[in-house]
Design a protein around this motif. Structure first.
Motif, short mmCIF file in Angstrom:
data_model
loop_
_atom_site.label_atom_id
_atom_site.label_comp_id
_atom_site.label_asym_id
_atom_site.label_seq_id
_atom_site.Cartn_x
_atom_site.Cartn_y
_atom_site.Cartn_z
N LEU A 1 0.81 -1.17 0.11
CA LEU A 1 0.15 0.08 0.05
C LEU A 1 0.76 1.34 -0.01
CD1 LEU A 1 -2.90 -0.95 2.41
CD2 LEU A 1 -2.99 -0.75 -0.17
N ASN A 2 2.04 1.51 0.39
CA ASN A 2 2.92 2.57 0.68
C ASN A 2 3.33 2.46 -0.85
OD1 ASN A 2 5.92 3.73 1.02
ND2 ASN A 2 4.62 4.25 2.82
N ARG A 3 3.85 1.67 -1.47
CA ARG A 3 4.32 1.84 -2.95
C ARG A 3 3.11 2.01 -3.82
NH1 ARG A 3 7.36 0.15 0.28
NH2 ARG A 3 9.52 -0.63 0.08
N LEU A 4 1.98 1.74 -3.50
CA LEU A 4 0.73 2.00 -4.27
C LEU A 4 0.35 3.46 -4.33
CD1 LEU A 4 -1.06 0.76 -6.35
CD2 LEU A 4 -2.84 -0.06 -4.47
N SER A 5 0.52 3.77 -3.13
CA SER A 5 0.09 5.39 -3.03
C SER A 5 1.05 5.98 -3.76
CB SER A 5 0.09 5.78 -1.36
OG SER A 5 1.38 5.53 -0.88
N ASP A 6 2.40 5.89 -3.98
CA ASP A 6 3.52 6.55 -4.80
C ASP A 6 3.12 6.35 -6.12
OD1 ASP A 6 4.74 7.32 -2.52
OD2 ASP A 6 6.19 5.32 -2.46
N TYR A 7 2.76 4.85 -6.46
CA TYR A 7 2.44 4.73 -7.82
C TYR A 7 1.33 5.57 -8.48
CZ TYR A 7 0.17 2.43 -11.71
OH TYR A 7 -0.49 2.09 -12.89
#
Length: 183
Positions: free
Chosen positions: A152-158
């Motif tokens: 989820l942390n990477r997904l928000s960056d995505y």
């Protein structure tokens, strides 16, 4: 699964509880159900974003992400179960790096907005951050698979990068935050 979904109206939740994948029942306002709901809401908004005209490759990436979010939902629905793996996180990191190569460096904060698809990507980003906070809250009470939080942390960056890409593809520039803007 086919037999399980033959009856949608079960009335078993009328008293304020719901069933987990392991058969246990918990309150509908439990932190676990909150986290499941936040991931579900994110997935629904991704479905809305996917209805927009998008550059090549983005619809298939969004569909893949939706499947990953169902994997995360299954982890949340069955305590102790793990479905997300490191390659799910790596997929997002690769997509982010690819996007970074296409964009000018960012030296200022930007406002959410621009085109409708970019704005929807920003909505997905903010819902994703809330879902991440929900997982952190649940993890403090019941340890979870670390990969879910990382995902989820990477997904928000995505979604942040995707919003910038969508604006760029539409010929729109990022809108930079101006601290003292009064008009």
């Amino acid at each position: 699964m086919a037999d399980r979904l033959t009856s949608i109206v079960t009335k078993t939740g009328d008293a304020g509880t719901t069933s987990l994948g392991d058969g246990s029942r918990i309150a509908k306002n439990d932190a676990r159900i909150e986290a499941i709901g936040q991931v579900d809401e994110l997935n629904s908004f991704i479905g809305l974003l996917a209805c927009e005209p998008l550059p090549n490759g983005v619809p298939s990436a969004l569909e893949r992400i939706q499947h990953h979010l169902f994997d995360l939902g299954s982890e949340l629905c069955v305590p102790g179960y793990s479905a997300l793996i490191e390659s799910h996180v790596t997929f997002l990191e690769t997509e982010i790096e690819r996007s970074l190569a296409e964009l000018p460096p960012l030296k200022e904060f930007i406002l959410p907005g621009g085109t409708r698809p970019a704005s929807l990507a920003h909505v997905c980003r903010s819902i994703c951050r809330r879902a991440e906070r929900g997982l952190v809250t649940l993890d403090q009470r019941e340890p979870l698979n670390d990969i879910g939080r990382q995902y989820l942390n990477r997904l928000s960056d995505y979604f942040f990068m995707l919003a910038r890409i969508l604006n760029k593809e539409a010929g729109r520039q990022d809108i930079f935050w101006q601290k003292e803007k009064t008009s």
